[in-house]
Design an enzyme around this catalytic site. Structure first.
Site, mmCIF file in Angstrom:
data_model
loop_
_atom_site.group_PDB
_atom_site.id
_atom_site.type_symbol
_atom_site.label_atom_id
_atom_site.label_comp_id
_atom_site.label_asym_id
_atom_site.label_seq_id
_atom_site.Cartn_x
_atom_site.Cartn_y
_atom_site.Cartn_z
ATOM 1 N N CYS A 33 0.826 -1.213 0.000
ATOM 2 C CA CYS A 33 0.000 0.000 0.000
ATOM 3 C C CYS A 33 0.861 1.264 0.000
ATOM 4 C CB CYS A 33 -0.944 0.009 1.192
ATOM 5 S SG CYS A 33 -0.100 0.065 2.773
ATOM 6 N N CYS A 103 -2.850 -2.520 8.586
ATOM 7 C CA CYS A 103 -2.463 -1.196 9.085
ATOM 8 C C CYS A 103 -2.077 -1.296 10.559
ATOM 9 C CB CYS A 103 -3.604 -0.198 8.901
ATOM 10 S SG CYS A 103 -4.443 -0.320 7.311
HETATM 11 FE FE1 FES Z 1 -1.692 0.184 4.252
HETATM 12 FE FE2 FES Z 1 -3.413 1.274 5.824
HETATM 13 S S1 FES Z 1 -3.721 0.827 3.741
HETATM 14 S S2 FES Z 1 -1.342 0.880 6.235
#
Ligand code: FES
Length: 147
Positions: A33, A103
């Site tokens: 991400c 996360c």
């Molecule tokens: Fe990767 Fe939240 S989407 S840390």
């Protein structure tokens, strides 16, 4: 989709910033991400975490989990801080949607990375602490299955 606590910590994150001459600093990221989290710990001679700050370049859940993680480790011993797992952070936030679990892993790894840095600087070994990965993406087995 998000609990009130997540929204609160996202909109009013606690302990944002840096600690100058921190006892330990840890930076971790997730290549998938692209989010990055840096955690600063101020640990006194008795091994108590006196202060903790963070900087997160990432999604709202990453901000909320790092904020909650700093709150949870403040005032704790190193051993107690090791118990602040991503599950503990999620519980304290009244849960996260499944796609956002990674996360909270970032927050756990950031604490571990900062503790690792502290141990290295002081030439000590922290029992139960394994060398953190700089990219937590490697450890995300559950999410891998979606691909
Ligand atoms: Fe990767 Fe939240 S989407 S840390």
């Amino acid at each position: 989709m998000y609990s009130e606590k997540v929204m609160d910590h996202f909109q009013h994150p606690r302990n944002v910033g840096e600690i100058e001459n921190a006892s330990g600093v840890g930076t971790v990221g997730n290549a998938k991400c692209g989010d990055i989290m840096r955690m600063y710990l101020d640990i006194n001679d008795n091994g108590i975490i006196q202060d903790c700050k963070f900087k997160t370049f990432g999604c709202g859940a990453a901000v909320a989990t790092s904020s909650m993680a700093t709150e949870l480790v403040k005032g704790k011993t190193i051993q107690e801080a090791l118990q602040v797992t991503n599950k503990a952070v999620m519980e304290a936030l009244d849960g996260l949607p499944p796609v956002k679990v990674h996360c909270s892993l970032l927050a756990e790894e950031a604490i571990h990375a900062a503790l690792w840095d502290y141990a290295e600087k002081h030439g000590i070994k922290i029992e139960g602490l394994v060398k953190p990965k700089s990219d937590i993406h490697e450890g995300e087995e559950e999410e891998e299955e979606e691909y």
